[in-house]
Write a protein that holds these residues in place. Sequence first.
Motif, PDB file in Angstrom:
ATOM      1  N   ARG A  33       0.904  -1.324  -0.098  1.00 32.70           N
ATOM      2  CA  ARG A  33      -0.087  -0.142  -0.255  1.00 32.70           C
ATOM      3  C   ARG A  33       0.944   1.132   0.110  1.00 32.70           C
ATOM      4  NH1 ARG A  33      -2.613   3.719   2.657  1.00 32.70           N
ATOM      5  NH2 ARG A  33      -1.193   3.734   4.496  1.00 32.70           N
ATOM      6  N   PHE A  36       2.465   1.980  -3.871  1.00 30.27           N
ATOM      7  CA  PHE A  36       1.567   2.730  -4.786  1.00 30.27           C
ATOM      8  C   PHE A  36       1.312   4.262  -4.149  1.00 30.27           C
ATOM      9  CE2 PHE A  36      -2.774   4.983  -4.627  1.00 30.27           C
ATOM     10  CZ  PHE A  36      -2.946   5.067  -6.238  1.00 30.27           C
ATOM     11  N   GLN A  37       1.838   4.735  -2.627  1.00 25.25           N
ATOM     12  CA  GLN A  37       1.618   5.729  -2.625  1.00 25.25           C
ATOM     13  C   GLN A  37       3.235   6.604  -2.845  1.00 25.25           C
ATOM     14  OE1 GLN A  37      -0.419   8.025  -0.105  1.00 25.25           O
ATOM     15  NE2 GLN A  37      -1.927   6.245  -0.868  1.00 25.25           N
ATOM     16  N   VAL A  40       3.240   7.579  -6.203  1.00 24.19           N
ATOM     17  CA  VAL A  40       2.516   8.588  -6.552  1.00 24.19           C
ATOM     18  C   VAL A  40       3.500  10.203  -5.909  1.00 24.19           C
ATOM     19  CG1 VAL A  40       0.955  10.202  -5.468  1.00 24.19           C
ATOM     20  CG2 VAL A  40       0.189   7.849  -5.562  1.00 24.19           C
TER      21      VAL A  40
END
Lengths: 119, 341
Positions: A33, A36-37, A40
Amino acid sequence: MAQDRPTAAELLTAIADFLREEATPALDRSEPRLGFQMRVAVNSLAILEREVRLGPAADAREQARLVGLLGRDAPLDELNRELAHQLRSGERDETDAALMAHLEATISDKIAIANPKWR
Amino acid sequence: MSVHTSTETETVARVLGEATSRHFGGPATIDALSRQSGGASRQTWSFDAVVGGERHALILRRDPPAQGKTARERAVAIDRATEFRVLRAAHDAGVRAPEPLFELTPQDGLGEAYVMRRVGGIAIARKLLRDPPYEAARGKIAGQLGEILARIHATDPATLPHLPRREAADHIAELRRSLDALGQPQPVFELALTWLDRRKPAPLERPVLVHGDYRTGNYLVDETGVTTILDWELAHLGDPVEDLGWLCVKSWRFGAIDRPAGGFGSREELWAAYEQAGGGEVDPARAHWWEVFGTAHWGIICLNQAWKHLSGSIRSMEHASIGRRAVETEVDLLQLLKQGG
């Protein structure tokens, strides 16, 4: 006073490269998770790198075009406010070739910073 | 970001145990409970309930009591109780929508919440557009989306709860209010909204159930194609072509830009399937109008997402970064306006 190198763009690139090539793969293994951040974050750093490099000239071009379009000089935000007002009231619209040329150029400069791959 | 503490999970598991036992009329064991989506204010939890040896695959949709929604979310999104009734009406009308089972009560203490059956499939566009297991499904999705949408729009309004009616003019006014609230001048969005305002379609005599967020990412697909339509919180009454236009907004093609119908087919393919399944005849100019509207709408949603972070209502790098995606829709709007209409 000029800072020593790396320039802001060079330093941002170095940080983004490190996060992309070393930190992200490690995170993908341990905390997907956060992986993914991290993507970004890396993408946002790339935007900032392009903004530092391309933004000042793009802003100057936008300002010069707006001065021509609106016939007066003022800070960029104030000129955009006036233009936005004219567009909401319908005083100018898409039949105005000079307006459209300005918007095309402005958005072309904006997307070159935010997401040059967008088409 | 996540406030997903073990305490919260334990509380949700205990309440679900009590509520599912009430619903199924026998002691239920909760298994494999996990939080699915990242949003703090609108949560989705997946779990199994084992009742009398039978395993039920379920989903909890939940708005926690203490989480502040932004004024805009309150203005456009329906509450969970209404969403539950919309799902019930759509599911009963034969729409591929999740089957809603029961609502939680205020005494349960989880906030606005209900439980529905879990359906198989994935929603991740990147995988659907490129991964081998979905090869055969890819050719069918545009047509299936047209068929399902015709069924949604055919839902008998008498079976629906009270829903807001939202016509073209209401949408335009809402987006202008959003721009005013954000405070940053936006010439391209203003240009597009004036273009839209001057050409807006007349309200229908009989508005239909509009899904409101019918796009790639909001439906599930397995190897056979579309299994279920998710995310009904923007449901309202209005123009059916709104959903057709929104599905074709370029931002939902995820790179497959030559396939406007959600990245999977042509507009014509989508419209033909829609008409064949009993939807009304699609006027291309009306569909173009709603596609332009949808593009402006998504751009302003991007600005609003960033504003949630900037205003302090949610601290989130992800929300902040979405603000920089608005310009993608400005590029698209200038292209769309050149095509006329």
